[in-house]
Design a protein around this motif. Structure first.
Motif, PDB file in Angstrom:
ATOM      1  N   GLY A  60      43.785 -23.035 -19.016  1.00 53.93           N
ATOM      2  CA  GLY A  60      42.764 -23.923 -19.540  1.00 53.93           C
ATOM      3  C   GLY A  60      41.419 -23.575 -18.941  1.00 53.93           C
ATOM      4  O   GLY A  60      41.337 -23.239 -17.753  1.00 53.93           O
ATOM      5  N   PHE A  61      40.359 -23.631 -19.755  1.00 54.66           N
ATOM      6  CA  PHE A  61      39.017 -23.242 -19.302  1.00 54.66           C
ATOM      7  C   PHE A  61      38.053 -24.419 -19.375  1.00 54.66           C
ATOM      8  O   PHE A  61      38.056 -25.181 -20.343  1.00 54.66           O
TER       9      PHE A  61
ATOM     10  N   THR B 137      34.264 -33.267 -34.121  1.00 53.97           N
ATOM     11  CA  THR B 137      34.270 -34.450 -33.257  1.00 53.97           C
ATOM     12  C   THR B 137      34.956 -34.133 -31.931  1.00 53.97           C
ATOM     13  O   THR B 137      35.586 -33.079 -31.768  1.00 53.97           O
ATOM     14  N   ALA B 138      34.849 -35.088 -31.012  1.00 60.47           N
ATOM     15  CA  ALA B 138      35.535 -34.940 -29.725  1.00 60.47           C
ATOM     16  C   ALA B 138      37.029 -34.744 -29.946  1.00 60.47           C
ATOM     17  O   ALA B 138      37.655 -33.850 -29.339  1.00 60.47           O
ATOM     18  N   LEU B 139      37.606 -35.554 -30.799  1.00 60.61           N
ATOM     19  CA  LEU B 139      39.043 -35.450 -31.072  1.00 60.61           C
ATOM     20  C   LEU B 139      39.388 -34.085 -31.657  1.00 60.61           C
ATOM     21  O   LEU B 139      40.377 -33.451 -31.237  1.00 60.61           O
ATOM     22  N   GLU B 140      38.593 -33.614 -32.589  1.00 57.33           N
ATOM     23  CA  GLU B 140      38.863 -32.312 -33.208  1.00 57.33           C
ATOM     24  C   GLU B 140      38.700 -31.178 -32.210  1.00 57.33           C
ATOM     25  O   GLU B 140      39.500 -30.229 -32.197  1.00 57.33           O
ATOM     26  N   ASN B 141      37.677 -31.245 -31.350  1.00 54.79           N
ATOM     27  CA  ASN B 141      37.477 -30.211 -30.341  1.00 54.79           C
ATOM     28  C   ASN B 141      38.677 -30.085 -29.419  1.00 54.79           C
ATOM     29  O   ASN B 141      39.065 -28.976 -29.027  1.00 54.79           O
TER      30      ASN B 141
ATOM     31  N   GLU C 160      45.749 -39.092 -26.443  1.00 59.08           N
ATOM     32  CA  GLU C 160      46.284 -39.507 -25.147  1.00 59.08           C
ATOM     33  C   GLU C 160      45.414 -39.004 -23.998  1.00 59.08           C
ATOM     34  O   GLU C 160      45.087 -39.746 -23.069  1.00 59.08           O
ATOM     35  N   LEU C 161      45.000 -37.746 -24.078  1.00 59.21           N
ATOM     36  CA  LEU C 161      44.170 -37.159 -23.028  1.00 59.21           C
ATOM     37  C   LEU C 161      42.778 -37.791 -23.000  1.00 59.21           C
ATOM     38  O   LEU C 161      42.242 -38.093 -21.928  1.00 59.21           O
TER      39      LEU C 161
ATOM     40  N   ARG D 132      40.241 -30.742 -23.541  1.00 62.45           N
ATOM     41  CA  ARG D 132      40.559 -29.532 -24.313  1.00 62.45           C
ATOM     42  C   ARG D 132      41.305 -28.516 -23.453  1.00 62.45           C
ATOM     43  O   ARG D 132      42.254 -27.862 -23.910  1.00 62.45           O
ATOM     44  N   ALA D 133      40.891 -28.390 -22.195  1.00 66.27           N
ATOM     45  CA  ALA D 133      41.556 -27.446 -21.286  1.00 66.27           C
ATOM     46  C   ALA D 133      43.002 -27.839 -21.013  1.00 66.27           C
ATOM     47  O   ALA D 133      43.839 -26.984 -20.740  1.00 66.27           O
TER      48      ALA D 133
END
Length: 216
Positions: free
Chosen positions: A82-83, A95-99, A120-121, A150-151
């Motif tokens: 994860g980065f 969106t945030a969810l899509e990212n 959930e995250l 995302r990471a």
């Protein structure tokens, strides 16, 4: 978790990494510090398989990445690393969810499962009220927490962060530091951070200093 031996990298006639040997233990939190131009980010990109060393060998969680094909390497990176970047690198049109969901879809997880995990995250990170917001509607601290989610979406064992607090104010830096420690302990992560921020270095298990392409 990471064993790197003899890592060298040049750009033209400039030798940026001059033979790096490095070992990072499983579930260790390590900061790499040093002046600008020391080779820290180049090393992190090579360890993250985003760039290729001119010579040397890297083993991550038992996998010799030099032996992987380009496609296998991309799949390994997606699933196991994860980065988190200084300027978040969120896709502005999503969106945030899509990212957060996108890396899970790339890893061929079912869309419903991926979206549920992303929610959930984001809820865990205090962003359940920001799911439908695009990056330009988020504060700097919120963007960085989306980047952290995302990471984490593909449940990696390794998190690599390049100046993660570099664009944050003092309060958000402190919150990020607490978050990184909590994530390390709760998710049993190995974390490697390149930073100029002494506050992050101070909470690490170990600090490595680089100078002129070498670990000193």
């Amino acid at each position: 978790m990471i064993t790197a031996t003899g890592i060298r990298k040049s750009f033209g006639e400039i030798e940026v990494l001059k033979g790096i040997d490095l070992n990072i233990e499983n579930e260790e939190f390590v900061s790499i510090v040093g002046a600008s131009g020391a080779g820290k980010t180049t090393l992190l990109q090579i360890l993250g398989t985003l760039d290729k060393a001119d010579s040397g060998n890297i083993v991550i969680d038992g996998t010799d990445i030099n032996k992987l094909s380009a496609n296998a390497l991309a799949d390994f990176r997606c699933r196991h690393i994860g980065f988190v970047f200084q300027f978040h690198q969120l896709l502005p049109e999503f969106t945030a969810l899509e990212n957060v969901t996108i890396p899970a879809l790339i890893a061929h997880r079912k869309s419903g499962e991926a979206e549920a995990k992303a929610k959930e995250l984001l809820d865990y990170l205090g962003l359940s009220h920001r799911l439908s917001h695009k990056p330009n509607q988020l504060s700097g601290g919120e963007k960085q927490r989306v980047a952290v989610a995302r990471a984490l979406i593909n449940k990696p064992k390794l998190i690599l962060a390049d100046e993660p607090s570099g664009s944050l104010d003092s309060q958000n830096k402190e919150e990020l530091n607490k978050l990184l420690l909590n994530l390390k302990n709760e998710f049993k992560l190995t974390i490697l951070v390149v930073t100029h921020d002494a506050s992050i270095a101070s909470i690490s298990d170990r600090t490595i200093t680089m100078k002129d392409g070498l670990i000193i």
